[in-house]
Design a protein around this motif. Sequence first.
Motif, short mmCIF file in Angstrom:
data_model
loop_
_atom_site.label_atom_id
_atom_site.label_comp_id
_atom_site.label_asym_id
_atom_site.label_seq_id
_atom_site.Cartn_x
_atom_site.Cartn_y
_atom_site.Cartn_z
N ASN A 283 0.85 -1.19 0.00
CA ASN A 283 0.00 0.00 0.00
C ASN A 283 0.88 1.23 0.00
N THR A 284 0.69 2.13 -0.95
CA THR A 284 1.60 3.26 -1.14
C THR A 284 1.76 4.11 0.11
N GLU A 285 0.66 4.45 0.77
CA GLU A 285 0.74 5.32 1.94
C GLU A 285 1.45 4.64 3.10
N ASP A 286 1.06 3.39 3.39
CA ASP A 286 1.70 2.66 4.49
C ASP A 286 3.17 2.41 4.18
N ARG A 287 3.46 2.14 2.93
CA ARG A 287 4.84 1.85 2.55
C ARG A 287 5.74 3.06 2.80
N GLU A 288 5.26 4.23 2.48
CA GLU A 288 6.06 5.44 2.68
C GLU A 288 6.45 5.60 4.15
N THR A 289 5.49 5.37 5.05
CA THR A 289 5.77 5.47 6.48
C THR A 289 6.80 4.44 6.92
N GLU A 290 6.64 3.22 6.44
CA GLU A 290 7.55 2.15 6.83
C GLU A 290 8.96 2.36 6.27
N LEU A 291 9.05 2.85 5.03
CA LEU A 291 10.36 3.13 4.46
C LEU A 291 11.09 4.22 5.24
N THR A 292 10.33 5.19 5.70
CA THR A 292 10.93 6.28 6.46
C THR A 292 11.56 5.76 7.74
N ARG A 293 10.85 4.90 8.45
CA ARG A 293 11.39 4.37 9.70
C ARG A 293 12.60 3.48 9.46
N LEU A 294 12.53 2.64 8.45
CA LEU A 294 13.62 1.72 8.17
C LEU A 294 14.88 2.46 7.73
N ARG A 295 14.71 3.49 6.92
CA ARG A 295 15.88 4.27 6.48
C ARG A 295 16.56 4.94 7.67
N THR A 296 15.74 5.37 8.64
CA THR A 296 16.31 5.97 9.85
C THR A 296 17.22 4.97 10.56
N GLU A 297 16.77 3.74 10.69
CA GLU A 297 17.57 2.72 11.36
C GLU A 297 18.85 2.42 10.58
N ILE A 298 18.72 2.30 9.26
CA ILE A 298 19.89 1.97 8.44
C ILE A 298 20.95 3.06 8.55
N MET A 299 20.53 4.30 8.44
CA MET A 299 21.49 5.40 8.50
C MET A 299 22.09 5.56 9.89
N ALA A 300 21.43 4.97 10.89
CA ALA A 300 21.96 5.00 12.26
C ALA A 300 22.84 3.79 12.54
N GLY A 301 23.11 2.98 11.52
CA GLY A 301 23.94 1.80 11.69
C GLY A 301 23.18 0.63 12.26
#
Length: 442
Positions: free
Chosen positions: A85-103
């Motif tokens: 789902n486009t809307e839910d996916r955007e939220t989830e991608l945002t959180r996951l990218r935060t974790e990745i960039m934090a190592g």
Amino acid sequence: MKKLALLLTVCLLAWSAFAGCQTQDTPQPPEPSGSEASASSTAQEGDPVVLCIEDSFEQDAYELENYLKATGVETEYEFLVLPNNTEDRETELTRLRTEIMAGEGPDAFILDATVPGTVTNSGEPLEALFPNVEKSMYSHLFLDLEDMAQSSEIIDLESCNQTVMDVGVTGEGRFLLPLTYTFSGLILDPSILNDPAYVFTTLDELLQSDEEALKGIMAWGTFRLFPDCLGLLADYTGQNLLVTQDSLQQAIEQADALSAFQDETYSQSPALYQGGRTIGANHLMSLAREETEYAVLPIPNPQGGVTAAVTFYAAINANAAHPQEAFDFIELLYSEEFVTQQGFEVNGMHYGTMFDYGDNGSLAIPVKDGVLLQYAEDSGLLPGTLASFRGALDRIDSAKVYSDLDLDIYNLYETWHFERPEESLEELVDRTVSTMEMTLAE
């Protein structure tokens, strides 16, 4: 389809926003909260191996885990499933990218690349976790897998398409493991051609030929040309855009010239076997049931060869808590039993007989394409079709992973061809190239 301006906005926001994924436990989990998706760097001994996967791959992932359990493997896997789902996916991608960039983040990723022209029910393409995963390789987000891949008897690099596999290799190591790829082209009955063995290595060559039926069919599907007629779009070592305003405009003008051959005679030609832009394993296996020998005509790149595009890949987080266990799961995706969908049998139970590689599985070819070709031949694929398909694969001289740059090119042509904007072709091309340069430089 997404307007070019909207695509620019997505591209500019893609890595300034940071993200997350939906967690589900095996084998049939309740839906957990986002906080249950623990980061790799904080994992404790005994924690499950966390794999980020696409929603379309979820069923196959669970079946693969069940197969491992049936063989006595005790490793626990947890799947972070990206919603479609486009809307839910955007939220989830945002959180996951935060974790990745934090190592932090999951141990590994098994993901689709966004294939130009494929959209969701909303009419929009699904945003990728890594909009340009080749660029991400040079940001040291992924673990070097060279030693693991070289020593893996299951992957067996020599049995894979080397050009496609090299997409994941940089001067510092092997960071991506391509799983499937595709290329643009047509499959048709060669009896309609003046020369049944005809192939073309440039668009000009096709335009100047006397193959009127082929030009007539191509005229109704010029979308097939983009983006792959432009070959590789960027040099990621130097972060340089390889597409120029001149080369892009020339390709569009050639497509316009081809469109001039539109004739109602060819708008629904029965000689054309497939209606889409790309060629995949489903085409090959369905051809094995045909009594007609077909020709595969790939869209050439500027060098006269064919540029393959990775559609499904795996990578391991540079900060993975369980890199070996993640790799143990990933390498099984290269098993010949999954490539051919023959699957495994353990204690009377069958696993992987309907195995597919995510949403793009039927639209793509496993990197062990030789295994697939042999299986198709054994399944009844006629010699002429087999030779033509093999000839198309032999022309592959470069490869990439579909990215936001490819979407820019595809959307440019769609805007020009179908919407006929007020701005001139020169202005549209200039704006697109500028957008691509900005995206690459971010």
